[in-house]
Design a protein around this motif. Structure first.
Motif, PDB file in Angstrom:
ATOM      1  N   UNK A  64       0.855  -1.186   0.000  1.00  0.00           N
ATOM      2  CA  UNK A  64       0.000   0.000   0.000  1.00  0.00           C
ATOM      3  C   UNK A  64       0.887   1.230   0.000  1.00  0.00           C
ATOM      4  N   UNK A  65       0.330   2.360  -0.464  1.00  0.00           N
ATOM      5  CA  UNK A  65       1.080   3.607  -0.566  1.00  0.00           C
ATOM      6  C   UNK A  65       0.533   4.601   0.441  1.00  0.00           C
ATOM      7  N   UNK A  66       1.457   5.294   1.152  1.00  0.00           N
ATOM      8  CA  UNK A  66       0.978   6.272   2.118  1.00  0.00           C
ATOM      9  C   UNK A  66       2.059   6.633   3.104  1.00  0.00           C
ATOM     10  N   UNK A  67       1.654   7.129   4.278  1.00  0.00           N
ATOM     11  CA  UNK A  67       2.610   7.558   5.302  1.00  0.00           C
ATOM     12  C   UNK A  67       2.056   7.285   6.681  1.00  0.00           C
ATOM     13  N   UNK A  68       2.982   7.101   7.633  1.00  0.00           N
ATOM     14  CA  UNK A  68       2.649   6.817   9.027  1.00  0.00           C
ATOM     15  C   UNK A  68       2.991   8.037   9.868  1.00  0.00           C
ATOM     16  N   UNK A  69       2.048   8.455  10.700  1.00  0.00           N
ATOM     17  CA  UNK A  69       2.245   9.594  11.584  1.00  0.00           C
ATOM     18  C   UNK A  69       2.194   9.108  13.028  1.00  0.00           C
ATOM     19  N   UNK A  70       3.199   9.530  13.824  1.00  0.00           N
ATOM     20  CA  UNK A  70       3.239   9.208  15.247  1.00  0.00           C
ATOM     21  C   UNK A  70       3.469  10.511  15.995  1.00  0.00           C
ATOM     22  N   UNK A  71       2.637  10.792  17.005  1.00  0.00           N
ATOM     23  CA  UNK A  71       2.748  12.075  17.697  1.00  0.00           C
ATOM     24  C   UNK A  71       2.373  11.925  19.159  1.00  0.00           C
ATOM     25  N   UNK A  72       2.742  12.964  19.940  1.00  0.00           N
ATOM     26  CA  UNK A  72       2.370  13.069  21.350  1.00  0.00           C
ATOM     27  C   UNK A  72       2.965  11.926  22.162  1.00  0.00           C
TER      28      UNK A  72
END
Length: 828
Positions: free
Chosen positions: A330-338
């Motif tokens: 799959x194509x996309x991006x992973x966001x991790x925060x806080x």
């Protein structure tokens, strides 16, 4: 406010109170309040820098952060007063936390008050023990003891919060582990600071080597922690790969569960995944709405990066984003925060781990989505397997599964509905109209039945309803349902009236599984058809009748092929001469166990069991052989065989009959077939072509039971028929009012059409003579002879010949009347 927040606030208040008390106590002791300005600047700067040198050591599911804050702390203890040290600690750590980690307010206050309490407590202990001689052995050991003491109290407080987060008792094992991991670096940093200060004052030339040693140790320790972080990252990838997602979750739920696992592994509150579908559509999955807000303002990324303050935009404190690998499914991006925990900052180590996790996550998300699609298809397939595609009602599989869950003592009625006349509609108007009728019937049935009834399409034109309660309720509902369908359905502008015959069985009285209940209801339903009541409940007698029918149906095939099904012959005579014109072949079955079986019974079984063609051919062959034998014996008479209504659906019947006549060597002029008037009326479209084939072959055709249908007069002029057999009811009613007139009119009409008339049901001499005098050419009935086996024909002929001679001598009634008139005139 939750319990965790209240606990954190109480601890923050205690830290603040402890800071005030310790600072106040320090001010009562000799020494400066603030300290020199250069020391205030250096110590404050040192606390700021310390927050950017955090080292993280992970233990299981949690991680602890450690800094070199002990270096400026010891420096402050040596050169500053109580207020100066506490102020430097508050300002330096506060600025560092804001710039590096941007913690939430309560957490920020908790950390600042805890660190301030540690500094104030160490100061008051140092002043109490060492006084003004702070760089003395007593001062050194006091500071180290104070650091150990305050770190222990802090570890207890922090682990009490962790225990409340996890909803578990506080673990002293975890507290000791925290101290083992953090206390040695803290004490080492403090001791080094004492050594450095002492050396700088006496042997300043050793300052450079000391700094080099310190930096080397720091870098080695930092490399070790980075190596541990990478190892932990690989461990987290393995942990993520071992995650088992709840199979009951749909696609979105499964992806969210995976993202929550990523958040747990990276100790982050907010995790999001942005996928770009092949068609360009963007889909966002997130554990928190903040991830969606960040993705909304963020352009796609091609490289992993830590989010800047501008990227975070006040939505989160910190974060990082990594693209999914190019070779990922799959194509996309992973966001991790806080970030969470003591090490509440997401930086380069977490970025590397996140980049490693991204590939594994992409594969697992792809698999989860595929699994979701498969599950959806399975659910749809499961629904389709248990529902009828035409009416959308549950089907037999659903019924079987539902009945399997019913308890043995649960009472309900099973109603089996069969549509009377549906086959006629299907054959006459086509299957599409038949389907529309079924859908209309199903819709009306659902609207008619009580709300607690469970309705299924069982098979073909059969429906099954399950109705909770006693059998009396089932009978009441069945009667009302049949009455409802008295009003016709409107199908393609035509009003079609199709009534259901309804058979009922009751659970657990008549059975406990689907097969038993359906069998009982089916038997009752056919009884309702036979007695034309339309609604019937299963009874024991029905079971006995069904058992007999089942046995007969099983034995009929063998009877046809064996010697138990034979033919008898009833003579049809010329009423004028008494000569035998032909004989009607009638099938008879003498069951070896049950005895004689009525033709009305076994012919229906043959039609239901698909044996009617085989039965018809069996009778035709026996009749042809018998006719050939009596022709050879001097009886110049033909033979007639009956065709059932179902035979007319078989276009090959004429050719099969011709083949039998050829095989048996019987000329076609000696063979005739009979069909009933009712069959001709209801299925003229199929009957006429078959009759034309018989006519073309030279086989005579007779209409049987004429006078029982609605009216076949309109067909008489165009159908290929030779003989008209008047039903026995017209003969028996000839003595009634207008009965003789009607019978004579039928005879005259047939004669006018060139048809030979056969009167059925002649029971006595008077009927015989009346019909002869009325112009009826042929007669059949018990007066002339009952059906008999072929061997009895010779004896019957001898006895009948005398009766026939006597009847020939009886003058016709109209001639007798004329002779009496002539004698009366001559006398006059």
């Amino acid at each position: 406010m939750d319990a965790l927040t209240r606990h954190a606030r109480r601890l923050t208040a205690l830290w603040a109170l402890g800071t005030v008390v310790a600072t106040g106590a320090s001010l009562t002791l000799p020494g400066p309040v603030l300290g020199p300005g250069w020391a205030l600047v250096l110590v404050t700067g040192g606390f700021v820098a310390a927050e950017f040198t955090t080292l993280r050591i992970r233990r299981g599911a949690t991680a602890e952060g450690f800094t070199v804050s002990e270096v400026p702390l010891v420096a402050g203890l040596l050169f500053l007063g109580p207020v100066g040290l506490v102020g430097a600690r508050l300002i330096g750590a506060g600025v560092g936390l804001y710039l590096d980690r941007r913690q939430e307010r309560l957490k920020l206050f908790f950390n600042l008050t805890m660190w301030s309490w540690q500094a104030a407590t160490a100061m008051v202990l140092l002043l109490l023990v060492a006084g003004d001689d702070r760089i003395s052995p007593a001062g050194v050991y006091t500071v180290l003891g104070a650091i150990a003491f305050t770190d222990m109290i802090s570890a207890i407080a922090l682990n009490s919060i962790i225990a409340r987060v996890r909803d578990e008792p506080m673990s002293w094992t975890r507290i000791l582990a925290t101290l083992r991991a953090g206390l040695p670096p803290a004490l080492s940093s403090a001791a080094f600071t004492f050594v450095f200060v002492h050396t700088a004052g006496d042997e300043w030339v050793l300052v450079g080597p000391l700094l080099f040693i310190a930096l080397s140790i720091w870098l080695a320790f930092r490399a070790e922690t980075d190596l541990l972080a990478e190892r932990e990252g690989l461990q987290r990838v393995a942990e993520l790969g071992a995650v088992v997602i709840d199979p009951s979750l749909d696609e979105e739920g499964a992806v969210r569960a995976l993202l929550r696992e990523v958040g747990t592994l990276l100790e982050a509150e907010v995790v999001g995944l942005r996928l770009t579908e092949p068609g360009g559509e963007v889909v966002v999955f997130a554990t928190d709405g903040r991830a969606e807000a960040l993705f909304a303002d963020m352009a796609p990324v091609s490289e992993p990066r830590v989010l800047s303050a501008e990227d975070c935009g006040g939505v989160v404190r910190d974060g990082l984003v990594v693209p999914l690998p190019p070779d990922a499914p799959v194509t996309g991006s992973l966001l991790v925060a806080e970030g969470e925990g003591e090490a509440a900052s997401l930086g380069l180590p977490e970025l590397r781990v996140a980049a490693t996790l991204a590939g594994q996550l992409a594969t697992m998300v792809h698999n989860a989505r595929l699994t979701g699609v498969v599950r959806a298809q399975a659910r749809q397939a499961g629904w389709e397997a248990r529902h009828d595609p035409l009416t959308q009602l549950p089907n037999r599989l659903w019924l079987d599964e539902h009945l399997a869950t019913v308890t043995a003592d649960e009472h309900y009625s099973l109603l089996l509905l069969d549509l009377d006349g549906f086959k006629t509609v299907n054959d006459a108007l086509g299957h599409s109209s038949g389907d529309e009728l079924l859908v209309d019937f199903a819709t009306r049935l659902v609207a008619t039945m009580p709300a607690d009834a469970m309705i299924t399409r069982f098979a073909g034109d059969e429906f099954v309803c399950l109705l909770p309660g006693p059998i009396e309720r089932g009978l009441e509902v069945a009667t009302a349902t049949r009455a409802h369908f008295q009003s016709p359905s409107n199908i393609r502008g035509m009003h079609l009236s199709v009534l259901p015959s309804i058979g009922l069985s009751h659970h657990p009285t008549d059975g406990t599984d689907t097969e038993e209940l359906i069998r009982a209801a089916d038997v009752a339903m056919f009884r309702g058809k036979r007695d034309q009541s339309g609604v019937a409940r299963f009874a024991v007698e029905d079971a006995e009748h069904a058992a007999r029918q089942f046995r007969l149906a099983g034995d009929l095939r063998e009877a046809i092929r064996g010697e138990h099904l034979t033919c008898v012959y009833q003579p049809i005579v010329d009423t004028a001469t008494g000569a035998v014109h032909h004989l009607e072949a009638l099938a008879r079955w003498h069951h070896p166990v049950l005895g004689p079986v009525s033709p009305d019974e076994f012919i229906v079984l043959a039609e239901q069991g698909g044996l009617i063609r085989e039965l018809t051919m069996h009778v035709a062959r026996q009749a042809a052989r018998a006719c050939r034998r009596w022709l050879a014996d001097g009886l110049a008479a033909g033979v007639a065989v009956n065709l059932s209504p179902q035979s007319l659906s078989d276009a090959s019947i004429p050719y099969a009959v011709k083949a039998i006549l050829a095989e048996e060597g019987l000329p076609a002029e000696h063979f005739a077939v009979e069909i009933t008037e009712t069959t001709l009326l209801t299925d003229a479209g199929r009957a006429l072509p078959l009759l034309a084939e018989f006519e073309a072959a030279g086989i005579s055709v007779a209409i049987d039971d004429f006078g029982t249908g609605y009216s076949s007069l309109a067909h008489l002029g165009r159908i290929p028929v030779d003989v008209l057999k008047v039903d026995r009811s017209l003969v028996q009613n000839r003595r009634g009012r207008r009965g003789g007139t009607i019978l004579r009119a039928v005879i005259d009409l047939a004669a006018a059409l060139g048809l030979t008339v056969v009167a059925e049901g002649i029971e006595d001499r008077e009927d015989y003579l009346w019909l002869r005098d009325a112009g009826c050419a042929l007669g059949q009935g018990y007066f002339m002879g009952r059906p008999m086996v072929e061997e009895d024909l010779r004896g019957w002929r001898e006895s009948w010949s005398g009766v026939a001679a006597e009847l020939r001598d009886v003058r016709p009634r109209h001639l007798a009347v004329a002779a009496v008139s002539e004698r009366t005139a001559s006398v006059s």
